[in-house]
Motif scaffolding. Structure first.
Motif, PDB file in Angstrom:
ATOM      1  N   ASN A 264     -10.608   0.369   8.140  1.00  0.00           N
ATOM      2  CA  ASN A 264     -10.848  -0.645   8.925  1.00  0.00           C
ATOM      3  C   ASN A 264     -12.167  -1.096   8.589  1.00  0.00           C
ATOM      4  OD1 ASN A 264      -8.451  -0.874  10.175  1.00  0.00           O
ATOM      5  ND2 ASN A 264      -9.165   0.596  11.938  1.00  0.00           N
ATOM      6  N   CYS A 267     -12.412  -2.826   5.186  1.00  0.00           N
ATOM      7  CA  CYS A 267     -12.082  -3.995   5.246  1.00  0.00           C
ATOM      8  C   CYS A 267     -12.735  -5.159   5.844  1.00  0.00           C
ATOM      9  CB  CYS A 267     -10.667  -3.977   5.918  1.00  0.00           C
ATOM     10  SG  CYS A 267      -9.091  -3.694   4.961  1.00  0.00           S
ATOM     11  N   THR A 276     -10.725  -6.355  -0.241  1.00  0.00           N
ATOM     12  CA  THR A 276     -10.005  -6.651   0.906  1.00  0.00           C
ATOM     13  C   THR A 276      -8.355  -6.348   0.701  1.00  0.00           C
ATOM     14  OG1 THR A 276     -11.252  -8.519   1.835  1.00  0.00           O
ATOM     15  CG2 THR A 276      -9.338  -8.228   2.617  1.00  0.00           C
ATOM     16  N   ALA A 277      -7.950  -6.653  -0.303  1.00  0.00           N
ATOM     17  CA  ALA A 277      -6.305  -6.360  -0.577  1.00  0.00           C
ATOM     18  C   ALA A 277      -6.332  -5.012  -0.782  1.00  0.00           C
ATOM     19  CB  ALA A 277      -6.013  -7.030  -2.110  1.00  0.00           C
ATOM     20  N   LEU A 280      -6.548  -3.384   2.615  1.00  0.00           N
ATOM     21  CA  LEU A 280      -5.049  -3.384   3.324  1.00  0.00           C
ATOM     22  C   LEU A 280      -4.020  -2.677   2.996  1.00  0.00           C
ATOM     23  CD1 LEU A 280      -5.193  -7.421   3.669  1.00  0.00           C
ATOM     24  CD2 LEU A 280      -5.539  -5.820   5.433  1.00  0.00           C
ATOM     25  N   ASP A 281      -4.030  -2.335   1.670  1.00  0.00           N
ATOM     26  CA  ASP A 281      -2.772  -1.197   1.249  1.00  0.00           C
ATOM     27  C   ASP A 281      -3.280  -0.077   1.733  1.00  0.00           C
ATOM     28  OD1 ASP A 281      -1.620  -3.171  -0.224  1.00  0.00           O
ATOM     29  OD2 ASP A 281      -2.555  -2.911  -2.060  1.00  0.00           O
ATOM     30  N   LYS A 283      -4.752   0.732   4.534  1.00  0.00           N
ATOM     31  CA  LYS A 283      -4.278   0.776   6.099  1.00  0.00           C
ATOM     32  C   LYS A 283      -2.731   1.121   6.110  1.00  0.00           C
ATOM     33  CE  LYS A 283      -5.844  -2.107   8.720  1.00  0.00           C
ATOM     34  NZ  LYS A 283      -6.224  -1.439   9.973  1.00  0.00           N
ATOM     35  N   HIS A 284      -2.006   0.310   5.148  1.00  0.00           N
ATOM     36  CA  HIS A 284      -0.556   0.574   5.136  1.00  0.00           C
ATOM     37  C   HIS A 284      -0.018   1.938   4.663  1.00  0.00           C
ATOM     38  CE1 HIS A 284       3.673  -0.608   4.388  1.00  0.00           C
ATOM     39  NE2 HIS A 284       3.671  -0.039   3.381  1.00  0.00           N
TER      40      HIS A 284
END
Length: 297
Positions: A264, A267, A276-277, A280-281, A283-284
């Protein structure tokens, strides 16, 4: 290797007088919760079961059931007169009320009444000497617990493989984030220089050194080196837990929270499309790991 909290064990046995079936099931839980359903006329069996399970299982919701029938089952059921009276009284009242309202009630068959709860009951086996049966049932317990543990170990091996693959993906994404940092730094320098030029061009009397200092502070606040270092440390810690033969589910659950916190922060600090991409990956994948960790003992 850690165990899963999911497991199953079952055995069916018989002797000259009885048939019995054991059923053990375990699922995930925050702590250890043991639920035992055995005939109450087998005094002492529940205590032996509970003691054996507590010694073998650290976490999980474990349900144990034992079904016993006598081989002369035809004579093992009897009518409960109190329940029969209660059921007949209720049926009579229902029929009378229905008739008073002009409704026709179909005749009730004896087999229908016999099938109602409590009318027929398993005859207590207290007229038998239960000591031999109790001894046989007690002998079943170690093998039954071993079967449950083997099932949990098999599930645990599959869990470890899934989590190891997910950790590899996290490590790949962290390495990618580290590689992107160089490109982001060049973009940041260019962006800060452009910002400084615009500020100086549109501000009378601004101190160039002060403006440059503020922009430098902004660059420090967006640095993600610490987050990447902590993510790498978390990866090493998680791999160490997966190699342990001790219950590590709670530790892994806490570690997933730390993984998520760093992702977090990364990001929020990124300010760069590629980073940022990646965040996010991350976090997934971490969210997928948290789901799997919930099943680790």
């Amino acid at each position: 290797m850690p165990l899963s909290m999911t497991g199953f064990a079952s055995t069916a046995t018989e002797d000259a007088r009885y048939n019995w079936v054991w059923d053990l099931r375990s699922v995930n839980a925050r702590g250890l919760d043991i639920k035992i359903r055995v005939p109450d006329w087998l005094g002492g069996l529940e205590e032996v079961l509970r003691k054996s399970l507590k010694a073998a299982v650290a976490r999980g919701s474990v349900s144990v059931s034992l079904k016993i029938t006598r081989r002369d089952e035809a004579g093992s059921q009897s009518i409960n007169p109190d329940e029969l009276t209660r059921v007949l009284t209720q049926l009579t009242a229902i029929a009378a009320e229905a008739e008073a309202r002009g409704l026709r009630v179909a005749p009730v068959q004896p087999t229908d009444i016999a099938g109602m709860r409590g009318v027929l009951e398993q005859r207590a086996m207290t007229d038998d000497d239960t000591a031999p049966l109790l001894a046989r049932l007690t002998e079943d317990i170690p093998a039954l617990v071993d079967q449950l543990l083997a099932s949990r170990a098999q599930e645990g091996a599959a869990l470890v493989q899934v989590l190891s693959d997910q950790l590899d993906e996290v490590a790949r994404l962290v390495a990618a984030a580290e590689a992107v940092m160089a490109a982001r730094q060049d973009a940041q320098v260019t962006g800060l220089q452009d910002a400084l030029s615009r500020v100086m061009a549109n501000t009378d009397g601004a101190d160039p050194d002060r403006v440059a200092q503020e922009l430098a502070i902004l660059a420090v606040k967006t640095d993600v080196r610490e987050e990447i270092d902590r993510l790498n440390a978390h990866i090493d810690a998680a791999r160490g837990h997966l190699a342990s033969d001790q219950p590590v589910g709670r530790k892994l659950d806490f570690l997933m929270q730390e993984f998520n916190r760093e992702a977090n922060t990364l990001c929020s600090k990124a300010q760069f499309k590629d980073l940022t991409a990646i965040g996010l990956d991350l976090k997934h994948v971490i969210d997928q790991m948290r789901e799997q960790v919930q099943n680790v003992e």
